[in-house]
Enzyme design. Sequence first.
Site, short mmCIF file in Angstrom:
data_model
loop_
_atom_site.label_atom_id
_atom_site.label_comp_id
_atom_site.label_asym_id
_atom_site.label_seq_id
_atom_site.Cartn_x
_atom_site.Cartn_y
_atom_site.Cartn_z
N ASP A 38 0.87 -1.17 0.00
CA ASP A 38 0.00 0.00 0.00
C ASP A 38 0.91 1.23 0.00
O ASP A 38 1.38 1.69 1.04
CB ASP A 38 -0.90 -0.01 1.24
CG ASP A 38 -1.91 1.12 1.24
OD1 ASP A 38 -1.69 2.12 0.53
OD2 ASP A 38 -2.93 1.01 1.96
N ILE A 45 2.38 -3.99 24.45
CA ILE A 45 2.99 -2.79 25.03
C ILE A 45 2.50 -2.58 26.46
O ILE A 45 3.20 -2.02 27.30
CB ILE A 45 2.67 -1.54 24.17
CG1 ILE A 45 3.46 -0.32 24.64
CG2 ILE A 45 1.17 -1.25 24.16
CD1 ILE A 45 4.95 -0.47 24.51
N GLU A 46 1.29 -3.10 26.75
CA GLU A 46 0.75 -2.97 28.11
C GLU A 46 1.44 -3.90 29.11
O GLU A 46 1.28 -3.73 30.32
CB GLU A 46 -0.76 -3.27 28.13
CG GLU A 46 -1.61 -2.28 27.35
CD GLU A 46 -1.75 -2.63 25.88
OE1 GLU A 46 -2.55 -1.97 25.19
OE2 GLU A 46 -1.05 -3.57 25.42
N GLU A 83 1.65 2.60 13.11
CA GLU A 83 0.61 2.50 12.08
C GLU A 83 -0.49 1.67 12.70
O GLU A 83 -0.52 0.45 12.56
CB GLU A 83 1.18 1.86 10.81
CG GLU A 83 0.29 2.06 9.59
CD GLU A 83 -0.89 1.10 9.56
OE1 GLU A 83 -1.92 1.36 10.23
OE2 GLU A 83 -0.76 0.07 8.89
N GLU A 114 -10.28 -2.50 15.56
CA GLU A 114 -9.14 -3.21 16.17
C GLU A 114 -8.65 -2.53 17.45
O GLU A 114 -7.89 -3.11 18.21
CB GLU A 114 -7.96 -3.38 15.21
CG GLU A 114 -8.28 -4.29 14.02
CD GLU A 114 -7.10 -4.48 13.10
OE1 GLU A 114 -6.12 -3.70 13.21
OE2 GLU A 114 -7.13 -5.42 12.30
N SER A 118 -3.73 1.12 22.60
CA SER A 118 -2.37 0.73 23.00
C SER A 118 -1.39 1.88 22.80
O SER A 118 -0.46 2.07 23.60
CB SER A 118 -1.93 -0.51 22.21
OG SER A 118 -2.76 -1.61 22.52
#
Length: 569
Positions: free
Chosen positions: A232, A309-310, A325, A334, A339
Amino acid sequence: MCSLASGATGAAEEEDPPGLSDSGDEASWEDEDDADLPHAEQQTPCLFCDRLFTSAEETFSHCKLEHQFSIDNMVHKHGLEFYGYIKLINFIRLKNPTVEYMNSIYNPVPWEKEEYLKPVLEDDLLLQFDVEDLYEPVSVPFSYPNGLSENASLLEKLKHMETRALSAEAALAGAREDLQKMKQFAQDFVMNADVRACPSSTTAIADLLEDEDGVYFSSYGHYGIHEEMLKDRVRTESYRDFIYQNPHIFKDKVVLDVGCGTGILSMFAAKAGAKKVLGVDQSEILYQAMDIIRLNKLEDTVTLIKGKIEEVRLPVEKVDVIISEWMGYFLLFESMLDSVLYAKNKYLAKGGSVYPDICTISLVAVSDMNKHADRIAFWDDVYGFNMSCMKKAVIPEAVVDILDPKTLISDACSIKHIDCHTTSVSDLEFSSDFTLKITETSLCTSGLFCWSSSILVLLVSPGLSHTAAAVWRLDSHGSVSVGESGWAIAGYFDIYFEKNCHNKVVFSTGPLSTKTHWKQTVFLLEKPFSVKAGEALKGKITVHKNKKDPRSLIVALTLNNTTQTYGLQ
């Protein structure tokens, strides 16, 4: 068979040599030959390079001195016993992670799966090492009954160790059974609860069960989805241009890439002069990303960390820049922005920046009979059978599709503005009034189902899955009446890189722009109505997370005092 006396001379030397017997075992001859050859010492490779060693102890010493990796520290840090140690060694052999990644791991560890019990190397000396040797001896030495010989003492010790092993295995089996019961209870609770309460200090995504979120991260472990995103060009080149054309934002900075995938954004940042880049991703694609980073010789700058990441612990307290992204269909599908906001609140230094920083969602009206025929009218005659009852199931599903710009019949209207520096997770569930200025009147020739392009579609950001449809007829006076045509509402989003940028970058996923993999999102309308050019079509849209699956969305559209609800899953 003749034999020679020890003192034989002369005539004895003329005697025939000893005869060869066919009855002799050929293997004995081979054994004698082999006895003269030195046995090759068994060797095992280092965990992080190609050096070979003849013992586990030598290997561990090399890893500690040359690679700054201490197996002793790793075993104690994670409390590894026999099976945990075996999985650790096989995980490193199989995945080839960097030392930096291994040293950054905190619980839960990535080698818990049973597949890592299978040896990667045959006769691996490291798997033959007794991990208990790495632990300090107990303060009270093991004692044996008086009078036992040394061998008997060893035998007793082995029996004692076997008993301990059996006891540990039984405890492990019980723990696994208890864990499975707890997981089942939690799943039943989630599936049966109408509303799921989430503490204000955490996000709904952070609270997802492992099995629930596993499907999401598993989908990003496949190569196809990354290939589609990388190809893309609107998406990837916009990020590249923002980073390369604004190197002052990255020069000598610590950068965090949330959901790094193949590492493309991390490598852009490294090339732009970042001092350190930390890429975090939970999906299995991270292992390929590690190879990609090494192939491009960026391992000194880019460190990849597997996990949410949490849940992971970064090797730094703060970062200067966060890039990600994170956009999904209809922008918010999503819920990955949750996050990114978590990372911003926990790790972003004062004065730091998040990119992209501005995002908007817009709606537009569309009229397209082909889409109506494909999505709705199709069910009236399916290979000669009437399946029209399916329409009620199809209409509540949002559709992700590419819309023809010629089918637009209104100006666009922005319904949501997000500033990633100031927004919060609660802001991502919202209601918005909107007004669409109609630019074309729907037309239809005579006949019950005759029309030109008279389907109204409202475009919202990409991500939902089916278009609402309804058609109208014109009577002899030129008024529009409802028929079985196809109204729909669709949406798209725009992305901005602006804060502190010398060269700002913007891209759109709308139907008037170059198409992207996000496409547009279309909502079918069950009860269409007439519109004329110049009219102002007023409505309301409400977007909130599905309480049973926070990564999916529930969208409600209100037009002409009629509300219809759609699911984006």
